[in-house]
Design an enzyme around this catalytic site. Structure first.
Site, short mmCIF file in Angstrom:
data_model
loop_
_atom_site.label_atom_id
_atom_site.label_comp_id
_atom_site.label_asym_id
_atom_site.label_seq_id
_atom_site.Cartn_x
_atom_site.Cartn_y
_atom_site.Cartn_z
N LYS A 261 -13.96 15.97 3.96
CA LYS A 261 -12.73 16.76 4.03
C LYS A 261 -12.25 16.84 5.47
CE LYS A 261 -10.06 20.64 4.20
NZ LYS A 261 -9.60 21.37 5.39
N ASP A 277 1.77 8.13 0.88
CA ASP A 277 1.30 8.73 -0.36
C ASP A 277 -0.10 9.26 -0.11
OD1 ASP A 277 0.23 9.27 -2.85
OD2 ASP A 277 1.22 7.58 -3.83
N HIS A 375 -11.28 28.23 15.48
CA HIS A 375 -10.48 28.42 14.28
C HIS A 375 -9.86 29.81 14.28
CE1 HIS A 375 -9.93 26.54 10.34
NE2 HIS A 375 -10.58 25.53 10.87
P1 NAD Z 1 8.54 -0.54 -2.51
O1 NAD Z 1 8.55 -1.23 -3.83
O2 NAD Z 1 9.66 0.43 -2.24
O3 NAD Z 1 8.53 -1.60 -1.33
C1 NAD Z 1 7.80 -2.78 -1.41
C2 NAD Z 1 8.70 -3.98 -1.46
O4 NAD Z 1 9.39 -4.11 -0.24
C3 NAD Z 1 7.91 -5.25 -1.63
O5 NAD Z 1 7.68 -5.49 -2.99
C4 NAD Z 1 8.83 -6.30 -0.96
O6 NAD Z 1 9.68 -6.89 -1.92
C5 NAD Z 1 9.68 -5.49 0.00
N1 NAD Z 1 9.40 -5.77 1.43
C6 NAD Z 1 10.30 -5.90 2.43
N2 NAD Z 1 9.71 -6.11 3.60
C7 NAD Z 1 8.40 -6.11 3.39
C8 NAD Z 1 7.25 -6.28 4.24
N3 NAD Z 1 7.36 -6.48 5.57
N4 NAD Z 1 6.03 -6.20 3.68
C9 NAD Z 1 5.88 -5.96 2.36
N5 NAD Z 1 6.92 -5.82 1.50
C10 NAD Z 1 8.18 -5.89 2.01
O7 NAD Z 1 7.19 0.27 -2.26
P2 NAD Z 1 5.65 -0.02 -2.53
O8 NAD Z 1 4.96 0.01 -1.23
O9 NAD Z 1 5.43 -1.21 -3.43
O10 NAD Z 1 5.26 1.29 -3.37
C11 NAD Z 1 4.94 2.47 -2.72
C12 NAD Z 1 5.36 3.65 -3.56
O11 NAD Z 1 4.74 3.61 -4.85
C13 NAD Z 1 4.92 4.94 -2.93
O12 NAD Z 1 6.03 5.80 -2.84
C14 NAD Z 1 3.89 5.49 -3.91
O13 NAD Z 1 3.88 6.90 -3.89
C15 NAD Z 1 4.33 4.93 -5.22
N6 NAD Z 1 3.38 4.83 -6.33
C16 NAD Z 1 2.03 4.99 -6.16
C17 NAD Z 1 1.15 4.84 -7.23
C18 NAD Z 1 -0.34 4.96 -6.99
O14 NAD Z 1 -0.77 5.01 -5.86
N7 NAD Z 1 -1.18 5.01 -8.04
C19 NAD Z 1 1.67 4.51 -8.50
C20 NAD Z 1 3.05 4.34 -8.62
C21 NAD Z 1 3.90 4.47 -7.55
#
Ligand code: NAD
Length: 426
Positions: A261, A277, A375
Site C-alpha cells: 500500500k 486508470d 504524519h
Molecule cells: P484509446 O483507445 O483512447 O487510445 C488508443 C489508440 O490510440 C490506439 O488504439 C491507437 O489507434 C491510437 N494511437 C495514437 N497514437 C498512438 C501511440 N503513440 N501509441 C499507441 N496508440 C496510439 O485508449 P486505450 O489506451 O486503448 O484505452 C485506455 C482506456 O481504457 C482507459 O481510459 C481505461 O480506463 C479504459 N478501460 C480499461 C479497462 C481495464 O483496465 N480493464 C477496460 C476497459 C476500458
C-alpha cells in the site's frame, strides 16, 4: 434522507437540470450545490463526456515531489492525493537517493494481454493446437482493427493458448499479446479481442463468452532500483531496521498488504495526477504480488558490502499518454508536461521509481522514529481545519494539539473556541 434514488431520465438532463433534481432529492443547501458543481480546472463539457450522470467535479490537492533523478535525468513529479506526508516523504527519499546517483529504471516494453474465453469445446487440447496453427491469421485479424497502432510499430505480436480446468469444466483461453505503444491499451486490446472472437469460435467449435484485457500486466513490467547511503538515511541501524521490515513483509501477508500500500501511495498519486486508470494499476500490482501463490512485497531490500541500503522494485505498470483521461483532462496534460515524459514507458519508469522512493520513506520512518510523528504534524493541521480553524489559527491549534499529544477533533474544537476568543479580546 433521500426519498427515492430512481431519478427517472437523469442521464438525459443537462448538468444544470441534474443539479436541480439532486437538490430536490437531497438536503443540499445552495452553497453545497455550488461546491458539488465546481469542476475546478476541468471544463464542464469535458467532465460531462468523461463519465455519466455528471453533476460537477471533485478536486484533490496537487503537490510536486522534488529531487527526483531517474536514469540520470531530473524530474519534478506531480502527485494528486488526499493523504498528508506522501509528497514530503517522496521528495525526502529522492533527496537521499541522489547521494548515490538517484534511481535506475528499466521496462519490458508495453505488452498487454487480451483474453478470449472459449467454453463447450469438444476437445480442448486439439482446439489449442488448431488455434496456434492459425496464429498468423488471428494476429492479422487483430491488427486489421488498429492500423494506427500497427503503423507506429505496435499491434498484436503473439498468441498464447491455455486450457484451464474451472468450476464449469475445461475452458480454452486464447491470449493476444499486444504491443500498445504509448497507449494504456485497454480499448485497443478489447477491440482486437472482440474482433477475433468469431474466428476463434469457428476454429475451436466452441462458444466464446469473455473478450477482455487482463490487468495482470506481467509482460509490461517496470523495474526500479536505488542505493541509499547509510549515513544519509540515518545510520546502519536504520538500514538493518529496513531489511528486517522487508523480511517481515515477505513472511506475513498482513504486513505485506501495508508494505505494498505504501508503494501504491506513490504510484497512484502520480497516476492520478497524470490521468491514468489507477484501478488498473492497483489490480495489476496486487495480482502480480500474489502471482507465486503467496502474496509478496513488490520491492526487495538488502544491505550491500558498504553497509548501504539497496532497494529494488518490480511491478506491472500499464500507463499511457494517448487515450483516456491522459488526453482529455487538461490538468493531466499539464502534469505530463511538468514531468516531461515523452513515452508511456518513460512515465512507467518514473512511477516505478516513485513507488520505490515511497516504500523507502515509509520503511525508514517505521524503522526509526515511527510513522506517526511526521504524519501527525500534517494530520493535526487537517484536524484543526475540520474543527473550524482558519488563517493563523490553523497552525496555532495544530501546534497546541501536538504539544499536548491530543490530535483529536474534540480537542481541536475546544482550542478553536479558546484561541479565537483570546484573539478577539487580545
Ligand atoms: P484509446 O483507445 O483512447 O487510445 C488508443 C489508440 O490510440 C490506439 O488504439 C491507437 O489507434 C491510437 N494511437 C495514437 N497514437 C498512438 C501511440 N503513440 N501509441 C499507441 N496508440 C496510439 O485508449 P486505450 O489506451 O486503448 O484505452 C485506455 C482506456 O481504457 C482507459 O481510459 C481505461 O480506463 C479504459 N478501460 C480499461 C479497462 C481495464 O483496465 N480493464 C477496460 C476497459 C476500458
Amino acid at each position: 434522507m433521500t426519498e427515492s434514488s430512481e431519478l427517472q431520465g437523469f442521464y438525459k438532463l443537462s448538468l444544470e437540470e441534474r443539479l436541480r433534481v439532486l437538490k430536490k432529492a437531497t438536503t443540499l443547501t445552495d452553497e453545497e450545490v455550488r461546491i458539488v458543481a465546481n469542476t475546478g480546472g476541468l471544463p464542464v463539457e469535458v467532465a460531462d463526456h468523461m463519465i455519466e450522470n455528471v453533476v460537477g467535479g471533485y478536486t484533490y490537492p496537487l503537490g510536486m515531489a522534488t529531487n527526483f533523478k531517474i536514469n540520470g535525468r531530473d524530474y519534478i513529479v506531480p502527485m494528486a492525493l488526499e493523504e498528508p506526508s506522501v509528497v514530503a516523504a517522496a521528495s525526502n527519499a529522492a533527496k537521499i537517493a541522489r547521494v548515490k546517483g538517484g534511481f535506475m529504471a528499466t521496462n519490458t516494453g508495453p505488452m498487454m494481454i487480451g483474453q478470449i474465453q472459449v467454453v463447450n469445446v469438444p476437445k480442448p487440447e486439439n482446439a489449442r493446437t488448431k488455434l496456434l496453427a492459425r496464429k498468423a491469421d488471428l494476429l492479422k485479424k487483430a491488427n486489421d482493427q488498429d492500423p494506427m497502432l500497427v503503423s507506429l510499430g505496435g499491434g498484436a505480436k503473439d498468441l498464447n493458448v491455455k486450457v484451464l480446468s474451472s468450476l464449469r469444466g475445461p475452458m480454452v483461453i486464447a491470449e493476444l499479446i499486444v504491443n500498445t505503444g504509448d497507449a494504456m491499451g485497454a480499448n485497443a486490446v478489447n477491440t482486437m479481442a472482440e474482433a477475433v472472437a468469431p474466428m476463434v469460435e469457428e476454429i475451436t467449435g466452441g462458444r466464446v463468452f469473455l473478450r477482455i484485457i487482463s490487468n495482470l500486466a506481467d509482460r509490461r513490467l517496470v523495474s526500479a532500483s536505488a542505493v541509499f547511503d547509510k549515513e544519509a538515511l540515518g545510520g546502519e541501524d536504520v538500514v538493518d531496521g529496513i531489511v528486517y521490515a522487508y523480511a517481515f513483509a515477505d513472511a506475513d501477508p498482513y504486513r505485506c498488504a501495508t508494505h505494498n500500500k505504501g508503494i501504491m501511495n506513490g504510484v497512484v498519486a502520480v497516476g492520478m495526477a497524470c490521468g491514468q486508470d489507477i484501478r488498473a494499476l492497483e489490480a495489476g500490482a496486487h495480482s502480480y504480488a500474489a502471482k507465486s501463490g503467496r502474496y509478496k512485497p513488490l520491492t526487495t531490500w538488502e544491505k550491500n558490502r558498504d553497509g548501504d541500503l539497496v532497494g529494488r522494485l518490480e511491478m506491472p505498470m500499464a500507463v499511457g499518454l494517448v487515450g483516456g483521461a491522459a488526453k482529455t483532462h487538461p490538468t493531466a496534460r499539464a502534469n505530463i508536461k511538468i514531468l516531461g515524459v515523452k513515452t508511456a514507458v518513460e512515465l512507467a519508469e518514473v512511477m516505478g521509481a516513485v513507488g520505490l522512493a515511497q516504500n523507502f520513506a515509509a520503511l525508514r520512518a517505521l524503522a526509526s522514529e515511527g510513522i506517526q510523528r511526521g504524519h501527525m504534524k500534517l494530520h493535526s493541521r487537517n484536524v484543526a481545519i475540520s474543527a473550524g480553524a482558519t488563517g493563523e489559527l490553523v497552525d496555532l491549534v495544530a501546534r497546541r494539539m501536538i504539544e499536548e499529544r491530543k490530535i483529536r477533533f474534540d480537542r481541536a474544537k475546544e482550542l478553536v473556541a479558546e484561541l479565537s476568543k483570546g484573539k478577539k479580546t487580545g
